[in-house]
Design an enzyme around this catalytic site. Structure first.
Site, short mmCIF file in Angstrom:
data_model
loop_
_atom_site.label_atom_id
_atom_site.label_comp_id
_atom_site.label_asym_id
_atom_site.label_seq_id
_atom_site.Cartn_x
_atom_site.Cartn_y
_atom_site.Cartn_z
N ILE A 14 0.84 -1.20 0.00
CA ILE A 14 0.00 0.00 0.00
C ILE A 14 0.87 1.26 0.00
O ILE A 14 0.62 2.22 -0.73
CB ILE A 14 -0.97 -0.01 1.21
CG1 ILE A 14 -1.86 -1.26 1.16
CG2 ILE A 14 -1.81 1.27 1.23
CD1 ILE A 14 -2.74 -1.47 2.38
N TYR A 183 -3.47 -9.38 16.08
CA TYR A 183 -3.36 -8.35 15.03
C TYR A 183 -4.43 -7.27 15.22
O TYR A 183 -4.13 -6.08 15.21
CB TYR A 183 -3.50 -9.01 13.66
CG TYR A 183 -3.56 -8.03 12.53
CD1 TYR A 183 -2.43 -7.33 12.13
CD2 TYR A 183 -4.76 -7.76 11.87
CE1 TYR A 183 -2.49 -6.41 11.09
CE2 TYR A 183 -4.82 -6.84 10.84
CZ TYR A 183 -3.69 -6.17 10.46
OH TYR A 183 -3.75 -5.24 9.45
N ASN A 212 -10.62 -5.32 2.72
CA ASN A 212 -9.74 -6.31 2.08
C ASN A 212 -9.08 -5.69 0.85
O ASN A 212 -9.67 -5.65 -0.22
CB ASN A 212 -10.54 -7.57 1.73
CG ASN A 212 -11.02 -8.29 2.98
OD1 ASN A 212 -11.85 -7.78 3.72
ND2 ASN A 212 -10.46 -9.45 3.24
C1 UD2 Z 1 -8.16 -10.50 7.53
C2 UD2 Z 1 -8.27 -9.33 8.40
C3 UD2 Z 1 -8.09 -8.05 7.60
C4 UD2 Z 1 -6.86 -8.05 6.76
C5 UD2 Z 1 -6.89 -9.29 5.91
C6 UD2 Z 1 -5.60 -9.42 5.12
C7 UD2 Z 1 -9.92 -10.12 10.04
C8 UD2 Z 1 -11.36 -10.17 10.34
N1 UD2 Z 1 -9.59 -9.39 8.97
O1 UD2 Z 1 -9.31 -10.44 6.76
O2 UD2 Z 1 -8.00 -6.97 8.49
O3 UD2 Z 1 -5.72 -8.01 7.57
O4 UD2 Z 1 -6.99 -10.44 6.75
O5 UD2 Z 1 -5.97 -9.54 3.81
O6 UD2 Z 1 -9.11 -10.68 10.74
N2 UD2 Z 1 -10.20 -17.75 2.36
C9 UD2 Z 1 -10.41 -18.92 1.63
N3 UD2 Z 1 -9.30 -19.58 1.16
C10 UD2 Z 1 -8.03 -19.14 1.36
C11 UD2 Z 1 -7.84 -17.95 2.10
C12 UD2 Z 1 -8.96 -17.29 2.59
O7 UD2 Z 1 -11.54 -19.36 1.45
O8 UD2 Z 1 -7.08 -19.78 0.88
C13 UD2 Z 1 -11.38 -17.04 2.87
C14 UD2 Z 1 -11.35 -16.85 4.37
O9 UD2 Z 1 -11.88 -17.96 5.01
C15 UD2 Z 1 -12.19 -15.59 4.53
C16 UD2 Z 1 -11.96 -14.82 3.24
O10 UD2 Z 1 -11.40 -15.73 2.32
O11 UD2 Z 1 -13.53 -15.93 4.63
C17 UD2 Z 1 -11.03 -13.63 3.35
O12 UD2 Z 1 -9.82 -14.06 3.95
P1 UD2 Z 1 -8.53 -13.10 4.07
O13 UD2 Z 1 -7.49 -13.85 4.82
O14 UD2 Z 1 -8.18 -12.53 2.76
O15 UD2 Z 1 -9.01 -11.85 4.89
P2 UD2 Z 1 -9.97 -11.68 6.14
O16 UD2 Z 1 -11.27 -11.16 5.65
O17 UD2 Z 1 -9.92 -12.85 7.04
#
Ligand code: UD2
Length: 348
Positions: A14, A183, A212
């Site tokens: 970023i 975090y 995201n």
């Molecule tokens: C987390 C943080 C956000 C930010 C982000 C990094 C939370 C709630 N939010 O968001 O602040 O730091 O991470 O991008 O902690 N997923 C899959 N398969 C994969 C990986 C992820 O299905 O291989 C799903 C996961 O279960 C979730 C969604 O994708 O439902 C988004 O996951 P993420 O890790 O990109 O981000 P998120 O929303 O947990």
């Protein structure tokens, strides 16, 4: 008027786009960056994407001497330096607390002696935990964490106490934080520290809660990065993405260009001092949908595998309500998901 701006974490995903925007506006940019091997690869010096016009100072935001040097002659600061993996933060507790909390504290102490005209700090939607929902009576309700029992039975959606299905709605900045990872806690601390110390010492400060964020330059090799970078990297390696739960969980994917611009708007706007803003697209997409769109943009026949498994700590839905940033800052997301995905794929 041309200014000198410090971006902590300015060699990162970023920060580097923010640097490009500032340079295009005619400002001078200094980046203080530790060049973490997890993000930039082992032994990395300066990333190829970083403009040569950025004055890169390699150093740790926890080191008072590096920070003092980085602040020399600057008009304002964007504080983006942080450790960013939610899952990783749950076992590298000391590391995350140190980089995020202590790093911010060291920066703030240095700013007492050398105040700046503006401080903008990067926060995160992770502080909300579950987003806001609406019940069948039309009432706004706070999403509660799902129980182990529910998750074990694949009950992915949230229901109220009487078993009625809740519908996700945009999450506003006034939602009470639900801090469920080290975090998230450290990001909330960063916001509060900056706003409190900024207020005490007359440094106009704004916290930006990023949703995201995706786009070119996001580290693909970092296993703790966001879902789009993980999916892109799997597709490039000829592997199917794996989707947790049923794939219908919703997130707000916001292009890094819009995030950088929101930060610029907050810096310039006098009314933004002392406030926090959501930075999202205001649109929600399911993970299955973004997975399909990404595969189509890549042009691969590979299909995602929906595992029906729960990733510990995950929330179900969270989408930004961006009315406040729209109203106060005139922020409007410019990059639609399709355009953003095509740009991401072109960069891969
Ligand atoms: C987390 C943080 C956000 C930010 C982000 C990094 C939370 C709630 N939010 O968001 O602040 O730091 O991470 O991008 O902690 N997923 C899959 N398969 C994969 C990986 C992820 O299905 O291989 C799903 C996961 O279960 C979730 C969604 O994708 O439902 C988004 O996951 P993420 O890790 O990109 O981000 P998120 O929303 O947990």
């Amino acid at each position: 008027m041309a200014k000198t701006i410090l971006i902590t974490g300015g060699a990162g995903f970023i920060g580097s786009w923010l640097a490009d925007q500032l340079l295009a506006e005619g400002h001078r940019v200094r980046a203080l960056d530790v060049m973490s091997p997890q993000v930039h690869g082992p032994g990395a010096t300066s990333p190829a994407y970083l403009s040569r016009d950025v004055e890169l100072q390699r150093g740790d935001v926890r080191d008072p001497e590096s920070v003092r040097k980085a602040l020399d002659g600057v008009d304002g600061v964007y504080h983006l330096a942080a450790a960013v993996g939610v899952g990783q933060s749950m076992y590298e507790i000391a590391g995350y607390t140190s980089i995020n909390n202590l790093g911010t504290a060291v920066l703030l102490e240095a700013l007492i002696d050398r105040p700046v005209e503006r401080l903008v700090v990067a926060s995160s939607m992770s502080i909300y935990g579950e987003g806001l929902y609406r019940d069948p009576d039309g009432q706004r309700v706070t999403g509660q964490r799902r129980s182990r029992g529910q998750l074990a039975h694949g009950m992915w959606e949230l229901h109220d106490a009487t078993g009625r299905l809740l519908e996700p709605i945009g999450t506003t900045e006034d939602k009470t934080p639900d801090l469920s990872s080290v975090y998230a806690l450290s990001k909330y601390d960063q916001e509060r520290l900056c706003l409190m110390v900024g207020e005490a010492y007359g440094i106009p400060t704004t916290a930006m809660r990023f949703f995201n964020v995706y786009g070119p330059r996001q580290a693909l090799s970092n296993p703790y990065t966001g879902v789009l970078a993980i999916f892109a990297s799997r597709l490039l390696n000829g592997r199917s993405p794996t989707i947790f739960e049923d794939g219908l969980q919703r997130r707000d994917f916001v292009s890094v260009h819009d995030v950088a611009r929101a930060c610029r708007l907050a810096y310039d706007h006098p009314d933004a001092a002392g406030k926090v803003y959501n930075v999202g697209s205001g649109q929600s997409h399911t993970i299955a949908d973004i997975s399909q769109r990404l595969a189509a943009a890549v042009g691969t026949p590979l299909e995602a595998e929906i595992t029906g498994k729960y990733r510990v700590g995950d929330i179900r839905h969270c989408v930004a309500d961006i009315s406040l940033a729209r109203r106060d800052l005139g922020y409007e997301p410019n990059v639609g998901l399709q355009q953003g995905l095509e740009e991401l794929v072109a960069w891969l």
